[in-house]
Design a protein around this motif. Structure first.
Motif, PDB file in Angstrom:
ATOM      1  N   GLY A  55       0.895  -1.239   0.101  1.00 49.03           N
ATOM      2  CA  GLY A  55      -0.123  -0.082  -0.276  1.00 49.03           C
ATOM      3  C   GLY A  55       0.620   1.099   0.008  1.00 49.03           C
ATOM      4  O   GLY A  55       2.288   1.544  -0.059  1.00 49.03           O
ATOM      5  N   TRP A  56       0.087   2.250  -0.545  1.00 51.08           N
ATOM      6  CA  TRP A  56       0.938   3.529  -0.347  1.00 51.08           C
ATOM      7  C   TRP A  56       0.626   4.064   0.790  1.00 51.08           C
ATOM      8  O   TRP A  56      -0.811   4.128   0.615  1.00 51.08           O
ATOM      9  CB  TRP A  56       0.421   3.951  -1.946  1.00 51.08           C
ATOM     10  N   VAL A  57       1.211   4.339   1.383  1.00 50.03           N
ATOM     11  CA  VAL A  57       1.189   5.224   2.874  1.00 50.03           C
ATOM     12  C   VAL A  57       1.435   6.352   2.850  1.00 50.03           C
ATOM     13  O   VAL A  57       1.397   8.123   3.313  1.00 50.03           O
ATOM     14  CB  VAL A  57       1.003   4.852   4.102  1.00 50.03           C
ATOM     15  N   TYR A  58       3.117   6.349   3.137  1.00 50.67           N
ATOM     16  CA  TYR A  58       4.030   7.300   3.568  1.00 50.67           C
ATOM     17  C   TYR A  58       4.916   6.670   2.243  1.00 50.67           C
ATOM     18  O   TYR A  58       5.026   5.578   1.916  1.00 50.67           O
ATOM     19  CB  TYR A  58       4.592   7.366   4.775  1.00 50.67           C
ATOM     20  N   ALA A  59       5.671   8.010   1.374  1.00 49.02           N
ATOM     21  CA  ALA A  59       6.634   7.486   0.013  1.00 49.02           C
ATOM     22  C   ALA A  59       8.073   6.812   0.576  1.00 49.02           C
ATOM     23  O   ALA A  59       8.787   5.625  -0.172  1.00 49.02           O
ATOM     24  CB  ALA A  59       6.638   8.621  -0.718  1.00 49.02           C
ATOM     25  N   ARG A  60       8.376   6.661   1.746  1.00 50.93           N
ATOM     26  CA  ARG A  60       9.230   5.967   2.719  1.00 50.93           C
ATOM     27  C   ARG A  60       9.053   3.976   1.912  1.00 50.93           C
ATOM     28  O   ARG A  60       9.525   3.433   1.676  1.00 50.93           O
ATOM     29  CB  ARG A  60      10.104   6.167   3.622  1.00 50.93           C
ATOM     30  N   ARG A  61       7.872   4.249   2.277  1.00 48.15           N
ATOM     31  CA  ARG A  61       7.090   2.346   2.254  1.00 48.15           C
ATOM     32  C   ARG A  61       6.747   2.468   0.304  1.00 48.15           C
ATOM     33  O   ARG A  61       6.305   0.901   0.443  1.00 48.15           O
ATOM     34  CB  ARG A  61       5.845   2.772   3.144  1.00 48.15           C
ATOM     35  N   GLY A  62       5.758   3.292  -0.270  1.00 47.27           N
ATOM     36  CA  GLY A  62       5.659   3.319  -1.273  1.00 47.27           C
ATOM     37  C   GLY A  62       5.330   4.271  -2.175  1.00 47.27           C
ATOM     38  O   GLY A  62       4.734   5.227  -1.096  1.00 47.27           O
ATOM     39  N   ASN A  63       4.942   4.773  -3.564  1.00 45.30           N
ATOM     40  CA  ASN A  63       4.728   5.696  -3.626  1.00 45.30           C
ATOM     41  C   ASN A  63       4.228   5.310  -5.289  1.00 45.30           C
ATOM     42  O   ASN A  63       4.514   5.043  -5.885  1.00 45.30           O
ATOM     43  CB  ASN A  63       5.704   6.693  -3.983  1.00 45.30           C
ATOM     44  N   PRO A  64       3.247   5.650  -5.784  1.00 44.58           N
ATOM     45  CA  PRO A  64       2.599   5.059  -6.806  1.00 44.58           C
ATOM     46  C   PRO A  64       3.857   4.816  -8.346  1.00 44.58           C
ATOM     47  O   PRO A  64       3.521   4.147  -9.288  1.00 44.58           O
ATOM     48  CB  PRO A  64       0.815   5.482  -7.213  1.00 44.58           C
ATOM     49  N   THR A  65       4.498   6.624  -8.203  1.00 50.88           N
ATOM     50  CA  THR A  65       5.013   6.519  -9.560  1.00 50.88           C
ATOM     51  C   THR A  65       6.344   4.985  -9.253  1.00 50.88           C
ATOM     52  O   THR A  65       6.620   4.785 -10.195  1.00 50.88           O
ATOM     53  CB  THR A  65       5.485   7.822  -9.303  1.00 50.88           C
ATOM     54  N   VAL A  66       6.495   5.333  -8.002  1.00 52.55           N
ATOM     55  CA  VAL A  66       8.081   4.392  -7.795  1.00 52.55           C
ATOM     56  C   VAL A  66       7.483   2.888  -8.264  1.00 52.55           C
ATOM     57  O   VAL A  66       7.993   2.316  -8.783  1.00 52.55           O
ATOM     58  CB  VAL A  66       8.730   4.292  -6.630  1.00 52.55           C
ATOM     59  N   ARG A  67       6.060   2.554  -8.426  1.00 54.68           N
ATOM     60  CA  ARG A  67       6.136   1.305  -8.377  1.00 54.68           C
ATOM     61  C   ARG A  67       5.237   0.813  -9.701  1.00 54.68           C
ATOM     62  O   ARG A  67       6.014  -0.154 -10.283  1.00 54.68           O
ATOM     63  CB  ARG A  67       4.190   0.772  -7.592  1.00 54.68           C
ATOM     64  N   LEU A  68       5.402   2.294 -10.278  1.00 54.24           N
ATOM     65  CA  LEU A  68       5.124   1.663 -11.786  1.00 54.24           C
ATOM     66  C   LEU A  68       6.842   1.537 -12.707  1.00 54.24           C
ATOM     67  O   LEU A  68       6.525   0.736 -13.473  1.00 54.24           O
ATOM     68  CB  LEU A  68       4.764   2.918 -12.731  1.00 54.24           C
ATOM     69  N   LEU A  69       7.268   2.405 -12.016  1.00 54.16           N
ATOM     70  CA  LEU A  69       8.958   2.436 -12.438  1.00 54.16           C
ATOM     71  C   LEU A  69       9.579   0.915 -12.331  1.00 54.16           C
ATOM     72  O   LEU A  69      10.217  -0.549 -12.710  1.00 54.16           O
ATOM     73  CB  LEU A  69       9.809   3.048 -12.225  1.00 54.16           C
ATOM     74  N   GLU A  70       8.834  -0.097 -11.046  1.00 60.31           N
ATOM     75  CA  GLU A  70       9.113  -1.460 -10.536  1.00 60.31           C
ATOM     76  C   GLU A  70       8.991  -2.349 -11.113  1.00 60.31           C
ATOM     77  O   GLU A  70       9.171  -3.150 -11.170  1.00 60.31           O
ATOM     78  CB  GLU A  70       8.649  -0.717  -8.473  1.00 60.31           C
ATOM     79  N   GLN A  71       7.550  -2.450 -11.470  1.00 56.36           N
ATOM     80  CA  GLN A  71       7.305  -3.230 -12.221  1.00 56.36           C
ATOM     81  C   GLN A  71       7.187  -3.226 -13.546  1.00 56.36           C
ATOM     82  O   GLN A  71       7.677  -4.033 -13.867  1.00 56.36           O
ATOM     83  CB  GLN A  71       5.213  -3.144 -11.997  1.00 56.36           C
TER      84      GLN A  71
END
Ligand SMILES: Cc1ncc(COP(=O)(O)O)c(C=O)c1O
Length: 432
Positions: A55-71
């Motif tokens: 989940g996205w809660v706090y940017a150290r834990r996750g961020n939607p833009t980072v998640r797109l690159l990660e995938q």
């Protein structure tokens, strides 16, 4: 996007029509440049915070833009494997190397852990292993004398070995290792084979498909070729079946890193950097193809140049790991273009001008198009003398381990026209 070709995966990434519809139809991925997610209610906030998922809660834990690159990065690196693959992104390539290796070095009361590694690697990697792990944490760092000798690796592995580590092709002398043979050793010992494949990119070499367990990349290089952002990636296949490690670590190593060590230790990539790299990574195949073709031409030119004493390029038959490069380095999906798969040997090469250190420095000073800079994989050609810059610290600490000649120029070939790159080298190497 299952079943799509490599370039389609790179272009589409994890951003599809449905996702775009949720962003007012934006054709390219939005940059979520924000530190935290807000919630409509306390219940929603507690639910998201309690989730131990992605989940996205706090940017150290996750961020939607980072998640797109990660995938996207996971899909490209996992291309051609049947295994499930996931990724964790970091602030830099060194962050990725540290993240991929440190959790495997937990010290309990047991015997001293060791790692077995190729010394032909980037200078800071050597420093992390020697200083941070060896000197500061008491890890026994076993450098392989000849990374091309599988026996040499096998001899150093025992019950306390935590992982095998290699960079292929290596920075700066572009040496490869035999990934299938090393992965057989790792499987037998039930430890991971970790490979830094930054210089190859998944467009030319996908270690997971050859049997490696974990791949690390500096996204600062070819993935982010326009040179705006730093980043790193750890990509791992699932179900590693590791000996003596927690089940959740073995099941999905990159997911475990994201949810635990990365979140806790905090070396995450910024969403802005992820966004710029997302734009660059789309064209990685075409770019690496063009850069590699030019690099091969430049390597042939330098090889025949009377003012050059030695050239290191895996596409040249004289190169020590040419046979492995011919076997493992292919332009992804090239067999679909012309019916025949095509070797490509990457964009990096090294050469030694006749006349020693002084001549090398003078040639560097004469460069007019090629940039004197300590980065590689960029759209602009760059050159440095690694023995005096990027690898100085490691070479000074142990000059004999993986020699980096002090008069060797490292050239990263960009996408300028190859005639202009050769013309620049020609005038730089002219002594009168
Ligand atoms: C092969 C390789 N791996 C890792 C790194 C470290 O990457 P970063 O500078 O993004 O930390 C580099 C940097 O030059 C490199 O060449």
């Amino acid at each position: 996007m299952k079943g799509a070709r490599f370039t389609t995966l790179a272009i589409s990434g994890a951003y599809d029509h449905a996702e775009a519809a949720g962003h007012l139809g934006a054709l390219s991925e939005p940059a979520h440049l924000t530190t935290a997610q807000s919630f409509p209610s306390m219940d929603a906030m507690l639910a998201a915070t309690a989730e131990d998922g992605d989940g996205w809660v706090y940017a150290r834990r996750g961020n939607p833009t980072v998640r797109l690159l990660e995938q996207t990065v996971a899909a490209l690196e996992g291309y051609g494997t049947d295994a499930e693959v996931s990724a964790a992104l970091t602030a830099t390539g060194m962050g990725a190397i540290t993240l991929a290796t440190m959790p495997l070095l937990s010290t309990d009361a047991g015997p001293r852990p060791n790692i077995v590694a190729s010394p032909q690697c980037y200078g800071s990697t050597t420093m992390v292993f020697d200083k941070r792990y060896g000197q500061e944490r008491g890890v026994d760092v076993r450098w392989v004398a000849d990374p091309l000798s599988v026996d040499d690796w096998a001899r150093r592995i025992d019950d306390e070995t935590r992982f095998l580590y290699a960079e292929t092709p290596s920075n700066p002398t572009v040496q490869l290792v035999d990934i299938p043979a090393l992965s057989a050793l790792a499987r037998q010992a039930r430890i991971p084979l970790i490979v830094d494949a930054t210089l190859a990119t998944p467009a030319l070499l996908r270690p997971l498909a050859l049997g490696a367990d974990v791949v690390v990349h500096s996204l600062t290089k070819t993935a982010g070729a326009s040179g705006r952002s730093m980043g790193g990636a750890v990509i791992a296949r699932h179900d590693l079946g590791l000996r003596g490690r927690p089940a959740e670590l073995s099941a999905d190593y990159a997911g475990y890193l994201r949810r635990g060590p990365l979140r806790d230790m905090g070396a995450v990539i910024s969403p802005f950097n992820a966004w710029t790299i997302l734009a660059d990574v789309r064209e990685v195949r075409g770019r690496v193809d063009a850069m590699s073709r030019s690099a091969h031409q430049v390597a042939r030119y330098l090889d025949e140049h009377a003012g050059v004493t030695e050239v290191f390029y895996p596409g040249l038959e004289s190169h020590r790991s040419h046979h492995i490069a011919r076997r493992d380095m292919w332009l992804v999906d090239s067999e679909l273009d012309g019916g025949q798969a095509e070797n490509r040997f990457g964009f990096l090469l090294c050469f030694r001008p006749a006349g020693g250190v002084r001549a090398a420095h003078e040639a560097m000073d004469r460069l007019g198009l090629i940039w004197r800079a300590n980065n590689l994989g960029q759209v602009r050609s760059t050159a440095t003398i690694p023995g005096a810059t990027t690898h100085k610290q490691a070479a000074d600490a142990d000059p004999g381990r993986a020699p980096v000649p002090p008069d060797m120029i490292r050239l990263s070939v960009g996408i300028e026209h190859v005639d202009d790159i050769i013309a620049d080298l020609d005038q730089a190497l002219r002594t009168r």
